[in-house]
Design an enzyme around this catalytic site. Sequence first.
Site, PDB file in Angstrom:
ATOM      1  N   ASP A  63      18.990  64.455  58.502  1.00  0.00           N
ATOM      2  CA  ASP A  63      19.114  63.105  57.974  1.00  0.00           C
ATOM      3  C   ASP A  63      17.854  62.326  58.342  1.00  0.00           C
ATOM      4  O   ASP A  63      17.417  62.363  59.492  1.00  0.00           O
ATOM      5  CB  ASP A  63      20.342  62.431  58.594  1.00  0.00           C
ATOM      6  CG  ASP A  63      21.130  61.619  57.586  1.00  0.00           C
ATOM      7  OD1 ASP A  63      20.519  60.729  56.978  1.00  0.00           O
ATOM      8  OD2 ASP A  63      22.334  61.874  57.424  1.00  0.00           O
ATOM      9  N   ASP A  79      18.387  58.592  53.952  1.00  0.00           N
ATOM     10  CA  ASP A  79      19.374  57.525  54.095  1.00  0.00           C
ATOM     11  C   ASP A  79      18.909  56.239  53.404  1.00  0.00           C
ATOM     12  O   ASP A  79      17.745  55.834  53.579  1.00  0.00           O
ATOM     13  CB  ASP A  79      19.562  57.264  55.607  1.00  0.00           C
ATOM     14  CG  ASP A  79      20.699  56.332  55.917  1.00  0.00           C
ATOM     15  OD1 ASP A  79      21.845  56.722  55.684  1.00  0.00           O
ATOM     16  OD2 ASP A  79      20.431  55.215  56.408  1.00  0.00           O
ATOM     17  N   GLU A 117      19.904  59.165  49.247  1.00  0.00           N
ATOM     18  CA  GLU A 117      21.161  58.456  49.081  1.00  0.00           C
ATOM     19  C   GLU A 117      20.917  57.429  47.976  1.00  0.00           C
ATOM     20  O   GLU A 117      20.052  56.560  48.130  1.00  0.00           O
ATOM     21  CB  GLU A 117      21.549  57.774  50.402  1.00  0.00           C
ATOM     22  CG  GLU A 117      23.012  57.459  50.467  1.00  0.00           C
ATOM     23  CD  GLU A 117      23.392  56.541  51.609  1.00  0.00           C
ATOM     24  OE1 GLU A 117      24.578  56.279  51.766  1.00  0.00           O
ATOM     25  OE2 GLU A 117      22.499  56.065  52.343  1.00  0.00           O
ATOM     26  N   HIS A 154      30.769  61.298  54.948  1.00  0.00           N
ATOM     27  CA  HIS A 154      31.222  60.532  56.120  1.00  0.00           C
ATOM     28  C   HIS A 154      31.406  59.042  55.827  1.00  0.00           C
ATOM     29  O   HIS A 154      31.804  58.298  56.719  1.00  0.00           O
ATOM     30  CB  HIS A 154      30.192  60.715  57.239  1.00  0.00           C
ATOM     31  CG  HIS A 154      28.861  60.130  56.865  1.00  0.00           C
ATOM     32  ND1 HIS A 154      28.075  60.641  55.857  1.00  0.00           N
ATOM     33  CD2 HIS A 154      28.182  59.054  57.346  1.00  0.00           C
ATOM     34  CE1 HIS A 154      26.980  59.908  55.739  1.00  0.00           C
ATOM     35  NE2 HIS A 154      27.021  58.938  56.632  1.00  0.00           N
ATOM     36  N   ASP A 155      31.087  58.595  54.623  1.00  0.00           N
ATOM     37  CA  ASP A 155      31.188  57.175  54.298  1.00  0.00           C
ATOM     38  C   ASP A 155      32.386  56.833  53.419  1.00  0.00           C
ATOM     39  O   ASP A 155      32.572  55.665  53.055  1.00  0.00           O
ATOM     40  CB  ASP A 155      29.924  56.712  53.563  1.00  0.00           C
ATOM     41  CG  ASP A 155      28.725  56.623  54.495  1.00  0.00           C
ATOM     42  OD1 ASP A 155      28.918  56.386  55.700  1.00  0.00           O
ATOM     43  OD2 ASP A 155      27.592  56.794  54.007  1.00  0.00           O
TER      44      ASP A 155
HETATM   45  C1  GLC Z   1      24.034  55.227  54.914  1.00  0.00           C
HETATM   46  C2  GLC Z   1      24.848  56.129  55.800  1.00  0.00           C
HETATM   47  C3  GLC Z   1      25.862  55.296  56.507  1.00  0.00           C
HETATM   48  C4  GLC Z   1      25.131  54.273  57.347  1.00  0.00           C
HETATM   49  C5  GLC Z   1      24.138  53.458  56.522  1.00  0.00           C
HETATM   50  C6  GLC Z   1      23.159  52.739  57.389  1.00  0.00           C
HETATM   51  O1  GLC Z   1      24.799  54.613  53.948  1.00  0.00           O
HETATM   52  O2  GLC Z   1      25.413  57.166  55.057  1.00  0.00           O
HETATM   53  O3  GLC Z   1      26.731  56.063  57.284  1.00  0.00           O
HETATM   54  O4  GLC Z   1      26.044  53.413  57.941  1.00  0.00           O
HETATM   55  O5  GLC Z   1      23.376  54.282  55.685  1.00  0.00           O
HETATM   56  O6  GLC Z   1      22.246  53.625  57.957  1.00  0.00           O
END
Ligand code: GLC
Length: 559
Positions: free
Chosen positions: A102, A206, A260, A330-331
Amino acid sequence: MTKDVKTRWYKDAVFYQIYPRSFCDSNGDGIGDIQGIISKLDYLKDLGITAVWLSPCYKSPNDDNGYDISNYRDIMDEFGTLDDWKQMIDGMHQRGIKLVMDLVVNHTSDEHEWFKQSRSSKDNPYRDYYIWRPGRGKNGKKPPNNWTSRFSGSAWEYDETTNEFYLHLFSKKQPDLNWDNPKVRQEVADICNYWFELGVDGFRCDVITYISKTEGLPDGKFNPIICGDEKFVIGPHYHEYMHELNQRAFSKYDSMTVGEGQGITVSNAESIVAEDREELDCIFTFEHQEADAFMTVIPKKFNLKKWKSIFSSWQALPDNCWNSLFIENHDYPRSLPRYGKLEYRKYVAKMLAICINFMKGTPYIYQGQEIGMTNIAGFKPKDYVDIVSKNIYKIAKFFPPLIPVVVWALQKRARDHARVPMQWNAQENAGFTTGTPWMMVNPNYKKINVEESLADEDSILNFYKKINKLRLGNKIIKEGGYTELMHDNKKLFVYTRELDDKKYLVVCNYSSKCATFKIPDEFKELKSNLVISNYPSTPTVLQNTKVLPYEAFVYELTK
Ligand code: GLC
Ligand code: CA
């Protein structure tokens, strides 16, 4: 290595996402760790996955579970050491598993050395690594603009030392980096190259679409909850910065990058991932995650038609683009019970596995998805550990009538559901730890766990193994054309994949009621052969049929 030797291995990969804190604890401190991952590498190999996306494992004070990094070149103490990490990547590579790390570089932790320096004085050399502005209003105590943090409240935090505000699009312990500063961009490239030299195969980037902010940081269109997006999502220099990073790091290795994709729709996707742009290789779209929600956290009834339209539109991306296929991470809450009733857990999970895995793109399995882990029933406020759930609940406490609504919404939408410890067996704490787990274990672990799934021939786990095998080297799935059929049907998701003179017909019932499938005229003359299904009763050749609750099947059709 030059770009000419970029093999694009990810197009043949099956990914598994590990959220390390919740995967496996090796030393009884209640927190998953790298030795825990190492102990499960044979399990992963046996599942048939060929790559891992590992959520952050760098040094972090864990305000957002590792998505707030205080040192990009070392491992979080709770997870182990760099030597453990080296042992892990070697173990993966020996088993033919790639490792994608990540990359969290829209922001750092406020405990990163750069930020400590930056906040110490206005003329510190690190000041411009972050985004500082004086306040507005008579006494300068009003934030510099109206942008909000994705985690609630203003996106600005006042800092007394220099009497200015800094920008944080997430928590106040996650200050945004200033990508307009060339030094920051070089640091990011250096971090990537550091890990590439240690052997990583790529990065999941991310919130990468937030890195370039509109010059002058103007106010966003008024919105009390999420404000400012149009001023920084795929901002003015986004493409320039991504191409530069690609040239300085990504393209020098046989790597893969998956971004992402907040704010990316099918209409701008090509500009983000087309191969000749040399930016990112692929992205995660979140459009389908809104088929049962509004603004991510507000639940609404699952809309199958919307779901179908979104998947089908992404399947139509041009050939120079590549899709990522995922339903869990995980979100988001677990797909059970989002897309089907829990009474039919095994059928629903297998139906979803068929539906997603016969599409074009790289599939991802989120830890626990392969055994059909579910949301936590009766999830209580005292059990919230995620910063987002806690923030939302805190706000609700100011308006008590809102509390029941918020509790209901979190029961359906909290990120916590996906973050409970992995369920390995029926022993205490699901075999995740011998100590006290850092967050609650889903009480259903006695029934739903890996050990049980391995022993049950008919398990979701064994079904995933079958699918993963089927996918490997399968050219129709990798390259075939995609056509959706029966779009107006309210229960069935039906599509074909086609390459040369072979076709797959995929039929998935998203309903707990039976549906009717009539063979379309164009297929009537074709020979058919059942490839896979989730009911033992599915006929071996295609026929007009009653499709059972959550039944899914695939036929190969030939002349
Ligand atoms: C992304 C991650 C998430 C995190 C956010 C801030 O959306 O997947 O888990 O809280 O970024 O880094
Ligand atoms: Ca541990």
